[in-house]
Design a protein around this motif. Sequence first.
Motif, mmCIF file in Angstrom:
data_model
loop_
_atom_site.group_PDB
_atom_site.id
_atom_site.type_symbol
_atom_site.label_atom_id
_atom_site.label_comp_id
_atom_site.label_asym_id
_atom_site.label_seq_id
_atom_site.Cartn_x
_atom_site.Cartn_y
_atom_site.Cartn_z
ATOM 1 N N GLU A 53 0.836 -1.188 0.000
ATOM 2 C CA GLU A 53 0.000 0.000 0.000
ATOM 3 C C GLU A 53 0.875 1.244 0.000
ATOM 4 N N VAL A 54 0.292 2.362 -0.406
ATOM 5 C CA VAL A 54 0.989 3.643 -0.399
ATOM 6 C C VAL A 54 -0.035 4.739 -0.149
ATOM 7 N N ASN A 65 0.898 5.452 -11.221
ATOM 8 C CA ASN A 65 0.632 4.675 -12.425
ATOM 9 C C ASN A 65 0.527 3.224 -11.981
ATOM 10 N N ILE A 66 -0.683 2.782 -11.690
ATOM 11 C CA ILE A 66 -0.875 1.489 -11.031
ATOM 12 C C ILE A 66 -0.573 0.348 -12.000
ATOM 13 N N PRO A 67 0.272 -0.596 -11.601
ATOM 14 C CA PRO A 67 0.589 -1.709 -12.492
ATOM 15 C C PRO A 67 -0.644 -2.538 -12.834
ATOM 16 N N THR A 85 5.272 -6.049 -3.602
ATOM 17 C CA THR A 85 5.301 -5.349 -2.321
ATOM 18 C C THR A 85 5.328 -3.842 -2.557
ATOM 19 N N THR A 86 5.228 -3.095 -1.480
ATOM 20 C CA THR A 86 5.342 -1.639 -1.591
ATOM 21 C C THR A 86 6.694 -1.255 -2.174
ATOM 22 N N ALA A 87 7.739 -1.945 -1.763
ATOM 23 C CA ALA A 87 9.077 -1.658 -2.284
ATOM 24 C C ALA A 87 9.168 -1.942 -3.781
ATOM 25 N N ASP A 88 8.399 -2.929 -4.265
ATOM 26 C CA ASP A 88 8.385 -3.227 -5.699
ATOM 27 C C ASP A 88 7.757 -2.088 -6.487
ATOM 28 N N VAL A 89 6.715 -1.507 -5.941
ATOM 29 C CA VAL A 89 5.941 -0.489 -6.659
ATOM 30 C C VAL A 89 6.592 0.884 -6.561
ATOM 31 N N LEU A 90 7.208 1.173 -5.397
ATOM 32 C CA LEU A 90 7.891 2.465 -5.227
ATOM 33 C C LEU A 90 9.363 2.307 -5.585
ATOM 34 N N PRO A 91 10.025 3.265 -6.257
ATOM 35 C CA PRO A 91 9.458 4.524 -6.735
ATOM 36 C C PRO A 91 9.036 4.501 -8.203
ATOM 37 N N ILE A 102 9.538 10.019 -15.792
ATOM 38 C CA ILE A 102 9.934 9.688 -14.429
ATOM 39 C C ILE A 102 9.392 8.307 -14.070
ATOM 40 N N LEU A 103 8.128 8.060 -14.456
ATOM 41 C CA LEU A 103 7.512 6.739 -14.344
ATOM 42 C C LEU A 103 7.549 6.149 -15.751
#
Length: 321
Positions: free
Chosen positions: A103-104, A113-115, A199-205, A231-232
């Motif tokens: 989560e974030v 930009n949600i996977p 995980t959150t770490a996978d999605v960020l940054p 950037i994304l």
Amino acid sequence: MTPTEMDSRIVRYGDLQPCKTAFIDAHTPGSDQKENFTIIGGGVSESPDQHVHIGIPHGFNIGAAGQPPRVTNSLHDHHTAEAFFVLSGKWRFFWGRWGDAGEVTLEEGDIINIPTGIFRGFENIGTDYGMIMAILGGDDAGGGVMWAPQVIENAAEHGLILGENGKLYDTKRQQKLPEGVAPMPLMSDEELAKRPEPTTADVLPNHVARYWDLMALADKKPAKVIGENGILRDKPGFEVDFITRGSATEAKHSHKYPSVLMPMRGHWKVTWDGGSSTIAPGDTMSVPENLAHSAVPSMTGEASLYHIVATGDPAGLTWKG
């Protein structure tokens, strides 16, 4: 293009028409107070009650969700990209089969930009009614919504059944599935097992950009937020730029595809060959392809704007694993 013609391509925040019956969780406690808006394109609503403000194909869809505090949008997925920026409020985005993989928290101006390929949901965790603006890849918005199995099961307990035709039927209104139309099948365990649980770490940054970082990056020139060199970094069928007072210019430019201007802060004067108009936060302005135009802040103070334009690429997947 005359000012009158351009006015038909501007949706003012105060003129937005919500739909409270757009999706399968419209009766589910905790989700039954949310409002959905289809601003540009056909959207993905499962209800005939949804109002489409601008139906012109752009290569992407623009929508919005408005929710009181502690109201949740249930776990779902799309076949194409889904990006959000927070117009107002404080929001928790979460994902995974049961919504507990990661989560974030996003605040005003932040963008995600949600996977694709994973179930995602979001909740207003602020103290007031909040609004998030959405960009969906493709003119058909990915062919609809895929719901986590428990969302469909919970909805049936509260009177809503989703047909395999993608339409909702409300048993509280004595509606039933038409002859020959079966309920939407639940995803099998095999299908669910193939979905990643980042995980959150996978999605960020790689999938989230913060507003104040963008303000700094776009101080001298527009910042490419979503795009092949953004950037994304992604190619979802559209690009998103972020513009501030410092990077805005009165020099006119045009695009070979329709583009959309969405102010985040401040009032912006948009000038085109034929007229001008002013847009404010929450407004959405569609600029026709090949029309020379410019956008600059029209008042003092903080000013920022999201700019979206199609690229002509397939509205493909965003999750890279």
